[in-house]
Write a protein that holds these residues in place. Structure first.
Motif, mmCIF file in Angstrom:
data_model
loop_
_atom_site.group_PDB
_atom_site.id
_atom_site.type_symbol
_atom_site.label_atom_id
_atom_site.label_comp_id
_atom_site.label_asym_id
_atom_site.label_seq_id
_atom_site.Cartn_x
_atom_site.Cartn_y
_atom_site.Cartn_z
ATOM 1 N N ARG A 91 -0.721 4.981 -0.312
ATOM 2 C CA ARG A 91 -0.825 5.783 0.914
ATOM 3 C C ARG A 91 0.268 6.828 1.048
ATOM 4 O O ARG A 91 0.157 7.743 1.854
ATOM 5 C CB ARG A 91 -0.829 4.874 2.127
ATOM 6 C CG ARG A 91 -2.058 3.988 2.142
ATOM 7 C CD ARG A 91 -2.295 3.432 3.505
ATOM 8 N NE ARG A 91 -3.468 2.585 3.493
ATOM 9 C CZ ARG A 91 -4.594 2.880 4.104
ATOM 10 N NH1 ARG A 91 -4.706 3.989 4.778
ATOM 11 N NH2 ARG A 91 -5.609 2.062 4.057
ATOM 12 N N LEU A 148 2.871 6.537 5.280
ATOM 13 C CA LEU A 148 2.921 5.118 5.634
ATOM 14 C C LEU A 148 4.360 4.687 5.848
ATOM 15 O O LEU A 148 4.660 3.974 6.802
ATOM 16 C CB LEU A 148 2.257 4.252 4.561
ATOM 17 C CG LEU A 148 2.378 2.736 4.771
ATOM 18 C CD1 LEU A 148 1.763 2.315 6.105
ATOM 19 C CD2 LEU A 148 1.740 1.993 3.608
ATOM 20 N N SER A 205 0.814 -1.222 0.000
ATOM 21 C CA SER A 205 0.000 0.000 0.000
ATOM 22 C C SER A 205 0.840 1.261 0.000
ATOM 23 O O SER A 205 0.298 2.364 -0.002
ATOM 24 C CB SER A 205 -0.901 0.022 1.236
ATOM 25 O OG SER A 205 -1.719 -1.111 1.271
#
Length: 152
Positions: free
Chosen positions: A58, A62, A54
């Protein structure tokens, strides 16, 4: 059958006598060491590896959260090793590790930066459980005879 009689006189060097009883890394203190040295790094490895795909969606936040979690887990590992080997600063390190771990977990639960599959509205439950877990360990460290006999 003969029993050994223990003297309760104060040592001649002026120090108070140590209370007889449990000492060293055993019981719940050993459980805490295993959690800090083994469980927390494994848990981090599993959650971070699941979150890495991800990263492109993100963004850099992140990545920063993952780096912060790695640093918190590394400090916890060092604190656990210090506790296991009976180092002088172990209790301070472990208490600090418990507090920053709870803070990091609460941050992860209550912010959208780290991917999760929790149902909406249950973030507060996870955060509260993290804080209660930390408070439980801090109370144990404050009240345990084993901790007192080993480190004081």
């Amino acid at each position: 059958m003969m029993h050994k009689i223990q003297s309760h006189r104060a040592p001649s060097n002026g120090e108070a006598p140590k209370a007889a009883g449990l000492q060293g890394a055993g019981g719940f203190l050993l459980v805490l060491c295993v959690l800090l040295i083994v469980w927390d790094p494994i848990q981090l490895a599993l959650t971070a590896s699941a979150a890495l795909p991800s990263l492109d969606i993100r963004g850099p936040m992140l990545g920063l959260v993952i780096v912060a979690r790695v640093l918190v887990a590394a400090f916890g590992l060092a604190a656990g090793l210090a506790l296991l080997t009976g180092r002088r600063a172990a209790l301070i390190m472990v208490r600090l590790s418990i507090v920053i771990t709870a803070a990091m977990q609460t941050f992860v639960y209550l912010t959208p930066f780290f991917p999760n599959n929790r149902a909406p509205g249950v973030e507060w439950i996870g955060a509260a459980l993290s804080v209660l877990y930390a408070v439980g360990w801090l109370l144990y460290l404050a009240r345990s005879d084993r901790v007192r006999n080993t480190f004081e």
